[in-house]
Design a protein around this motif. Structure first.
Motif, PDB file in Angstrom:
ATOM      1  N   UNK A  42       0.823  -1.206   0.000  1.00  0.00           N
ATOM      2  CA  UNK A  42       0.000   0.000   0.000  1.00  0.00           C
ATOM      3  C   UNK A  42       0.851   1.247   0.000  1.00  0.00           C
ATOM      4  N   UNK A  43       0.224   2.349   0.309  1.00  0.00           N
ATOM      5  CA  UNK A  43       0.896   3.640   0.283  1.00  0.00           C
ATOM      6  C   UNK A  43       1.026   4.239   1.673  1.00  0.00           C
ATOM      7  N   UNK A  44       2.163   4.893   1.880  1.00  0.00           N
ATOM      8  CA  UNK A  44       2.310   5.778   3.024  1.00  0.00           C
ATOM      9  C   UNK A  44       1.581   7.079   2.704  1.00  0.00           C
ATOM     10  N   UNK A  46       1.652  11.122   2.214  1.00  0.00           N
ATOM     11  CA  UNK A  46       2.605  12.145   1.815  1.00  0.00           C
ATOM     12  C   UNK A  46       2.531  13.312   2.793  1.00  0.00           C
ATOM     13  N   UNK A  62      -5.953  11.050   9.086  1.00  0.00           N
ATOM     14  CA  UNK A  62      -5.022  11.729   8.182  1.00  0.00           C
ATOM     15  C   UNK A  62      -4.541  13.048   8.791  1.00  0.00           C
ATOM     16  N   UNK A  64      -4.801  16.095   7.980  1.00  0.00           N
ATOM     17  CA  UNK A  64      -5.719  17.237   8.087  1.00  0.00           C
ATOM     18  C   UNK A  64      -6.566  17.146   9.348  1.00  0.00           C
ATOM     19  N   UNK A 289       7.392  19.496  -9.071  1.00  0.00           N
ATOM     20  CA  UNK A 289       6.101  20.160  -8.915  1.00  0.00           C
ATOM     21  C   UNK A 289       6.167  21.139  -7.756  1.00  0.00           C
ATOM     22  N   UNK A 298      -5.348  20.047   0.030  1.00  0.00           N
ATOM     23  CA  UNK A 298      -6.524  19.388  -0.531  1.00  0.00           C
ATOM     24  C   UNK A 298      -6.159  18.030  -1.124  1.00  0.00           C
ATOM     25  N   UNK A 299      -5.072  18.007  -1.875  1.00  0.00           N
ATOM     26  CA  UNK A 299      -4.695  16.776  -2.573  1.00  0.00           C
ATOM     27  C   UNK A 299      -4.243  15.695  -1.596  1.00  0.00           C
ATOM     28  N   UNK A 301      -4.508  15.686   1.886  1.00  0.00           N
ATOM     29  CA  UNK A 301      -5.167  15.672   3.197  1.00  0.00           C
ATOM     30  C   UNK A 301      -4.229  16.164   4.307  1.00  0.00           C
ATOM     31  N   UNK A 343       6.732   5.954  -1.192  1.00  0.00           N
ATOM     32  CA  UNK A 343       5.415   5.712  -0.594  1.00  0.00           C
ATOM     33  C   UNK A 343       5.041   4.240  -0.479  1.00  0.00           C
ATOM     34  N   UNK A 363      -5.675   0.423   2.355  1.00  0.00           N
ATOM     35  CA  UNK A 363      -4.852   0.992   1.289  1.00  0.00           C
ATOM     36  C   UNK A 363      -3.653   1.796   1.775  1.00  0.00           C
ATOM     37  N   UNK A 364      -3.745   2.325   2.978  1.00  0.00           N
ATOM     38  CA  UNK A 364      -2.668   3.143   3.544  1.00  0.00           C
ATOM     39  C   UNK A 364      -2.340   2.616   4.940  1.00  0.00           C
TER      40      UNK A 364
END
Lengths: 376, 376
Positions: A42-44, A46, A62, A64, A289, A298-299, A301, A343, A363-364
């Motif tokens: 899964x993903x860590x 960011x 998360x 946020x 980026x 937003x992207x 969290x 990730x 998933x995370x």
């Protein structure tokens, strides 16, 4: 809303356990647990650094929601970067506090002292191997050096002792250090020895407390890095002074990463600088980026008020940090994390009761700790 | 409940696009889209084979909702495996049908004819490169051989033509073939040429129709495999006849994988055989896990009535299929998929309008297609 552990659990957060360190032939116990329990790559979260992920796991939410997005932040009163090491930064309760409210007891075992400083609320027993208290030293001996793999085994031995002898506990949170991953790639003999030994502890944990659910995940992966930018100097040299550029990976463990990481939070002197600063940053070799704080929050969290004005994302080879000059080529063996390229991590659950985890829902790393609790 | 495309979109399902084929230096256009849009390494749906994933993507839901879990199934009337190639197997509407109900037009371009057989409902234009209709041949020329990388470019050229000349379309679903991934590992020069060319099409697509959202994902990864078991023969040789053992990866494209894949659906002659069959299966070298149909359906969001009685999961090196003997060592260059070890795939979204995708919400290929639609 109350949260309660479904089952006695040990939640193992193997700092820096990039999925590439998981080789079933080297870790047969983990492989057995994966086959007979739940396993997914899964993903860590960011940014791929300890605090943002460790605290997400420990809070079951998360950034946020819990508010922690960094290992260090810019203090505009002192005009310097300050290590984030206090529970006051949390904007939510930890799972330890929630368990405690439900009458369940948690122990927090960590290599890194920053973890106990932030996460000790609601914990009835805690050890930071970096600076253990006298009574811990007396019982378990002095810990091996912080810059070693051995310190992880010292901590695992304490976990094993708790599993054997502390029937009153409901949750053990075990957080190792990623010094071995910073030092050694997965194929290095020292790394293989480290992962084998961690795997052996999984067997010992299960044998010592067969009623415990075993959960294992990580905070971030790890990559070789080739180049570092000091973004404040780079912008200054191109005609714009920044208020500050924070390397959120930076903590007190300088030997791990020299304070460099694959993400930067840039504070502007004035909002009117933004357009030109973005242009400069995007012109730097290795910068992929640049997002403004609202886009990034937003992207990913995150909490917009705690990530500077701009979030800078590099390619896999590039990190950011404080340098004597604006940039530096790194030593060949330099390894770090922080970016979108670190990730991929393991998500493992084993020996759970009741409703098993569903593949599509885990998933995370934060989903692993959440799964251990029922919320009503 | 109605679903409607947010924006004109091309949804590219690159069959067999294991994440290890994604090298930003080889695919600079995709890398640009990743940096400036949304990119994440995510998971395919288990089993990691075309139908289960392709149809999940095209329906925007999981197999327990759309019903398709396999490329072929056991027909107990005929007592043989039958290719699943008809829309009647779908237990839900496709996104094409939903778009059509909202007055939006879809085109379906695929290399594999099974895709048009299952997914043509609601589509106003479709091409299967394997067997194109006469008018398609007249307009675009005869397709290159099915067992080639060139057939993907032939199909991409049609997509490009539609993007340039079919203003009435709202959605183009482009499904390539994984023959190149079966034949070549990521580092092979032929594979690099293939991925470079696909990357160049991404640039052409965006230039031809800059108003289109570009979405890209995959159905499964790909691994070298060393050994194949014929589970019916293996069980028979150990004293229990199976009703049937299905290799769900098997389709008409034998040169891809010889019908072998990293998952098997076992049908028992009698429920009372289950315990002994499980024991035999678990004793076979390379078998990792045997789940009963209810466990597998619950864990992986499948339809229990369509996966036999037992789902057999092997290690990374092992596949299942029909053999002259009970097992066979495979050629050194044999590559296939189907198992839990071929789940890592790219999730890309670029040039979207309105609310951008959130990192935590896009985890599987099906989330990519879902994102293109608003549901109300």
């Amino acid at each position: 809303m109350t949260s309660k552990l479904k089952n006695k659990s040990i939640l193992i957060m193997v700092d820096g356990f990039d999925i590439r360190y998981y080789d079933p032939t080297i870790m047969p116990v983990m492989a057995h647990m994966a086959r007979n329990g739940f396993f997914k790559t899964g993903n860590a979260i960011f940014p791929s650094l300890t605090n943002a992920n460790n605290i997400s796991i420990a809070c079951g939410c998360w950034p946020d929601e819990h508010g922690v997005t960094t290992n260090c932040y810019y203090d505009d009163q002192r005009q310097e970067a300050v290590f984030l090491e206090h529970a006051d930064f949390l904007t939510t309760k930890t799972l330890f506090e929630k368990a405690s409210q439900a009458g369940q007891k948690s122990a927090l075992l960590t290599c890194k002292s920053k973890t106990t400083k932030i996460l000790s609320n609601g914990v009835c027993f805690s050890v930071a191997a970096e600076f253990p208290e006298q009574e811990i030293r007396e019982k378990y001996g002095d810990p091996p050096p912080m810059y070693s793999a051995d310190i992880n085994y010292w901590l695992c031995d304490i976990a094993l002792d708790l599993l054997k002898n502390r029937d009153d506990l409901d949750l053990i949170y075990l957080h190792t250090t990623d010094y071995p991953m910073h030092m050694w790639p997965p194929e290095a003999p020292d790394s293989i020895a480290h992962m084998k030994k961690l795997d052996e502890y999984l067997r010992l944990f299960h044998e010592a407390a067969p009623e415990y659910t075993i959960a294992l995940t990580a905070d971030h992966g790890m990559n070789y890095k080739k180049k570092c930018w000091d973004l404040a100097k780079a912008c200054g040299n191109r005609g714009i002074e920044l208020e500050f550029s924070v390397s959120p990976v930076a903590d007190r463990l300088l030997k791990h990463h020299r304070g460099f990481g694959g993400v930067a939070y840039v504070h502007l002197k004035s909002p009117s600088d933004q357009e030109q600063v973005v242009k400069i940053l995007q012109s730097l070799d290795g910068v992929e980026t640049v997002l403004d704080k609202d886009q990034a929050a937003e992207k990913y969290s995150l909490l917009a008020s705690r990530i500077g004005d701009l979030v800078v994302l590099p390619d896999e080879d590039t990190v950011f940090g404080d340098l004597p000059e604006e940039s530096e080529l790194l030593a060949e063996d330099y390894r770090s994390h922080g970016s979108l390229h670190e990730l991929q991590i393991p998500l493992l659950l084993y020996n759970y009761n009741g409703q098993p985890p569903k593949f599509k829902e885990i998933n995370h790393n934060v989903d692993v700790s959440r799964f251990l609790f029922t919320t009503s």
